[in-house]
Design an enzyme around this catalytic site. Structure first.
Site, mmCIF file in Angstrom:
data_model
loop_
_atom_site.group_PDB
_atom_site.id
_atom_site.type_symbol
_atom_site.label_atom_id
_atom_site.label_comp_id
_atom_site.label_asym_id
_atom_site.label_seq_id
_atom_site.Cartn_x
_atom_site.Cartn_y
_atom_site.Cartn_z
ATOM 1 N N GLY A 202 0.823 -1.208 0.000
ATOM 2 C CA GLY A 202 0.000 0.000 0.000
ATOM 3 C C GLY A 202 0.853 1.253 0.000
ATOM 4 N N GLU A 203 1.830 1.254 0.908
ATOM 5 C CA GLU A 203 2.699 2.444 0.976
ATOM 6 C C GLU A 203 3.565 2.572 -0.269
ATOM 7 O OE1 GLU A 203 5.032 2.521 4.517
ATOM 8 O OE2 GLU A 203 3.268 2.688 5.790
ATOM 9 N N GLU A 244 -15.449 0.144 -0.575
ATOM 10 C CA GLU A 244 -16.103 -1.040 0.017
ATOM 11 C C GLU A 244 -15.301 -1.384 1.259
ATOM 12 O OE1 GLU A 244 -18.772 -2.574 -1.214
ATOM 13 O OE2 GLU A 244 -18.921 -1.747 -3.230
ATOM 14 N N CYS A 278 -15.883 -9.477 5.249
ATOM 15 C CA CYS A 278 -16.372 -8.133 5.575
ATOM 16 C C CYS A 278 -17.816 -8.163 6.058
ATOM 17 C CB CYS A 278 -16.248 -7.224 4.350
ATOM 18 S SG CYS A 278 -17.122 -7.864 2.913
HETATM 19 P P1 NAD Z 1 -6.300 -3.019 4.139
HETATM 20 O O1 NAD Z 1 -7.108 -1.791 4.203
HETATM 21 O O2 NAD Z 1 -5.193 -3.176 5.092
HETATM 22 O O3 NAD Z 1 -5.655 -3.199 2.689
HETATM 23 C C1 NAD Z 1 -6.447 -3.236 1.515
HETATM 24 C C2 NAD Z 1 -5.570 -2.896 0.326
HETATM 25 O O4 NAD Z 1 -5.151 -1.549 0.445
HETATM 26 C C3 NAD Z 1 -4.302 -3.746 0.217
HETATM 27 O O5 NAD Z 1 -4.034 -4.025 -1.146
HETATM 28 C C4 NAD Z 1 -3.234 -2.809 0.777
HETATM 29 O O6 NAD Z 1 -1.932 -3.099 0.285
HETATM 30 C C5 NAD Z 1 -3.735 -1.457 0.286
HETATM 31 N N1 NAD Z 1 -3.271 -0.298 1.036
HETATM 32 C C6 NAD Z 1 -2.906 -0.235 2.335
HETATM 33 N N2 NAD Z 1 -2.549 1.024 2.661
HETATM 34 C C7 NAD Z 1 -2.701 1.779 1.546
HETATM 35 C C8 NAD Z 1 -2.487 3.156 1.248
HETATM 36 N N3 NAD Z 1 -2.059 4.010 2.177
HETATM 37 N N4 NAD Z 1 -2.747 3.589 -0.009
HETATM 38 C C9 NAD Z 1 -3.185 2.743 -0.951
HETATM 39 N N5 NAD Z 1 -3.396 1.425 -0.734
HETATM 40 C C10 NAD Z 1 -3.169 0.935 0.508
HETATM 41 O O7 NAD Z 1 -7.325 -4.233 4.247
HETATM 42 P P2 NAD Z 1 -6.989 -5.786 4.297
HETATM 43 O O8 NAD Z 1 -6.478 -6.128 5.655
HETATM 44 O O9 NAD Z 1 -6.207 -6.175 3.109
HETATM 45 O O10 NAD Z 1 -8.447 -6.424 4.101
HETATM 46 C C11 NAD Z 1 -9.355 -6.596 5.125
HETATM 47 C C12 NAD Z 1 -10.351 -5.454 5.155
HETATM 48 O O11 NAD Z 1 -11.047 -5.357 3.902
HETATM 49 C C13 NAD Z 1 -11.430 -5.657 6.202
HETATM 50 O O12 NAD Z 1 -11.648 -4.446 6.868
HETATM 51 C C14 NAD Z 1 -12.656 -6.042 5.381
HETATM 52 O O13 NAD Z 1 -13.892 -5.749 5.996
HETATM 53 C C15 NAD Z 1 -12.450 -5.222 4.144
HETATM 54 N N6 NAD Z 1 -13.216 -5.769 3.020
HETATM 55 C C16 NAD Z 1 -14.330 -5.097 2.602
HETATM 56 C C17 NAD Z 1 -15.101 -5.620 1.574
HETATM 57 C C18 NAD Z 1 -16.356 -4.938 1.112
HETATM 58 O O14 NAD Z 1 -16.832 -5.283 0.038
HETATM 59 N N7 NAD Z 1 -16.896 -4.017 1.872
HETATM 60 C C19 NAD Z 1 -14.726 -6.810 0.963
HETATM 61 C C20 NAD Z 1 -13.579 -7.465 1.406
HETATM 62 C C21 NAD Z 1 -12.820 -6.932 2.448
#
Ligand code: NAD
Length: 472
Positions: A202-203, A244, A278
């Protein structure tokens, strides 16, 4: 051990020019299975520049051409369906039965969107105006690790339908499945530059995506915490967005519900994807007078659950994806114990009978205080909090007592009563008397801090469109 050291940019597998890498472990055995190299912002910039150039031509392709592409993607993925299933089980630890269903549904999405394309209202016309829906442009997609294939397909299909190009940053934890997916994309012969994928953190590369001026829209799926950060980044250039995000969904058993019938659904929702879902129904609300019965039925149902190797068809709960995720869930369980919530079953430590792997015990707390951390925060593991209510008005208030609003579940022997209750819940989705639905491409998304906008079928196509009016 497999090495993932290529991105997919402009229709080709291009080497990742970085020495930084991550070792992925099989969460069931803790053995190293892959090494993934992590891209730099420079690779992200190349991918976005390519997607922006490609949009100029791709947006002018005909609906017929795009329908054919969707079909080709469906066919290429179907050919390798069983391999995709095996990889998800290997690297994520998702149970095989769940993965089979989810993989089929994800691949089928290409045909669902192809069907939608035939009737989609691209043009509306009257005597003095024409209203057009056009593709939004270059879409940046950021994906979490808990449903990789579903999100890849769920974003690519509507983007292609709308003539948009994509730059995708999948989770670094799904590198093997993403690699197999990209080989299918390559085989499907999609025009170069339409689908671009950059591996990284992400970072490292996510931020380069959300702050890039050539990205027109961002589709983010992930935690509420990251979503808020991305929201701020995208605001700077007013990017279109769908978010999402996380949830803490209530399951409400109304007084007249058959608890014997409902409890298996309660657990299948709470422990869906081993709790890493989620939409998991992780707060259970029951009438105070029926708490003892609820506890007995929950204990009987948990005793029937099999925790272990996700490759086995009889397994209900697999491991957490990483040691970090296991530790996070453990710290939530500790916080529940510290706060004197009553532990009905489960608790700290690895699930019984297992000597390795990130297996959490299915854990149920009986909670008197609805403001406890374990009741309010998304845990993302097999942990269920049970709360009691005095009457339906209180159940409704408690169901809505959360910053989230992603999903909810209501059980009653009277469907009309359940429907009336469902309408009072501030949530993007409410399921009645079931934990899974067979509805075809319903809208999906959250109210409150569970997100922004809706995805699913033609709702995703709307999310990836701009509306233009031409007036006479
Ligand atoms: P996360 O927010 O840690 O990461 C999600 C994605 O974002 C990853 O690819 C990560 O590398 C990227 N990311 C992290 N920091 C970033 C930044 N600063 N800028 C850009 N991208 C960045 O989430 P996770 O731990 O991978 O997944 C679990 C979460 O996802 C839970 O909260 C779950 O509820 C949610 N989720 C939601 C849905 C939905 O449809 N609402 C579906 C699946 C999962």
């Amino acid at each position: 051990m497999k090495i993932i050291d290529h991105n997919y940019i402009n229709g080709a597998f291009t080497p990742i020019r970085s020495h930084e890498s991550l070792i992925l472990k099989n969460p069931t055995t803790e053995e190293a299975i892959a090494q993934i190299y992590l891209s730099t912002p420079q690779a992200m910039n190349e991918a976005i520049t390519c997607a922006a150039q490609t949009f100029e031509t791709f947006s002018k392709t005909s609906i017929e051409e795009r329908m054919q592409m969707l079909e080709r993607l469906h066919d290429a993925l179907s050919e390798r369906e069983s391999e995709l299933i095996d990889l998800a089980v290997l690297e994520f630890g998702a149970t095989i039965t769940t993965t089979k269903r989810r993989t089929k549904n994800a691949i089928r999405l290409f045909l669902d969107i192809k069907d939608e394309l035939q009737t989609y209202d691209f043009i509306k016309q009257d005597a003095f105006s024409i209203t057009l829906k056009e593709g939004v442009g270059v879409i940046g997609v950021i994906i979490p690790w808990n449903a990789n294939l579903a999100h890849l397909c769920g974003n690519i299909a509507p983007a292609i339908a709308m003539g948009c190009t994509l730059v995708i940053k999948p989770s670094e934890l799904n590198a093997l499945e993403t690699q197999a997916f990209l080989e299918c994309v390559h085989k499907a012969g999609i025009p170069k530059g339409v689908i671009n994928v950059v591996q990284g953190t992400g970072e490292g590369v996510g931020e380069a995506l959300t702050s890039h001026p050539l990205i027109n829209a961002v589709s983010f799926i992930g935690s509420t915490k990251t979503g808020k950060r991305i929201f701020e980044k995208c605001a700077k250039s007013v990017k279109r967005m769908t978010l999402e995000l996380g949830g803490k969904s209530p399951t409400v058993l109304l007084e007249d519900a058959s608890f014997e019938k409902a409890i298996p659904h309660v657990l299948s929702s709470a422990f869906s994807n081993s709790g890493q879902a989620c939409h998991a129904g992780s707060r259970l609300l029951v009438p105070k007078a029926r708490l003892a019965e609820t506890e007995r039925l929950l204990l009987e149902a948990v005793a029937r659950l099999r925790i272990g190797d996700p490759k086995e068809e009889t397994t209900h709960i697999g491991p957490m994806i990483t040691q970090t995720q296991f530790n996070t869930v453990q710290s939530y369980i500790q916080s529940g114990i510290d706060a004197k919530a009553r532990l009905l079953c489960g608790g700290l430590g690895r699930a019984e009978g297992l000597t390795r792997g990130y297996f959490v015990k299915p854990t149920i707390f009986i909670c008197e205080d609805e403001d406890l951390k374990i009741v309010q925060e998304e845990i993302f593991g097999p942990v269920l909090c049970v709360l009691t209510y005095e009457n339906e008005a209180e159940a409704q208030r408690m169901a809505n007592h959360t910053i989230f609003g992603l999903s909810a579940y209501v059980f009653s022997d009277d469907e009309q009563r359940a429907l009336a209750f469902a309408k009072q819940i501030r949530s993007g989705r409410v399921l009645i008397n079931t934990a899974t639905s067979n509805a075809k491409t319903p809208p999906f998304g959250g109210m409150k801090q569970s997100g922004l906008g809706r995805m699913g079928g033609r709702y995703s196509m709307d999310a990836f469109s701009e509306i233009k009016s031409i007036l006479f």
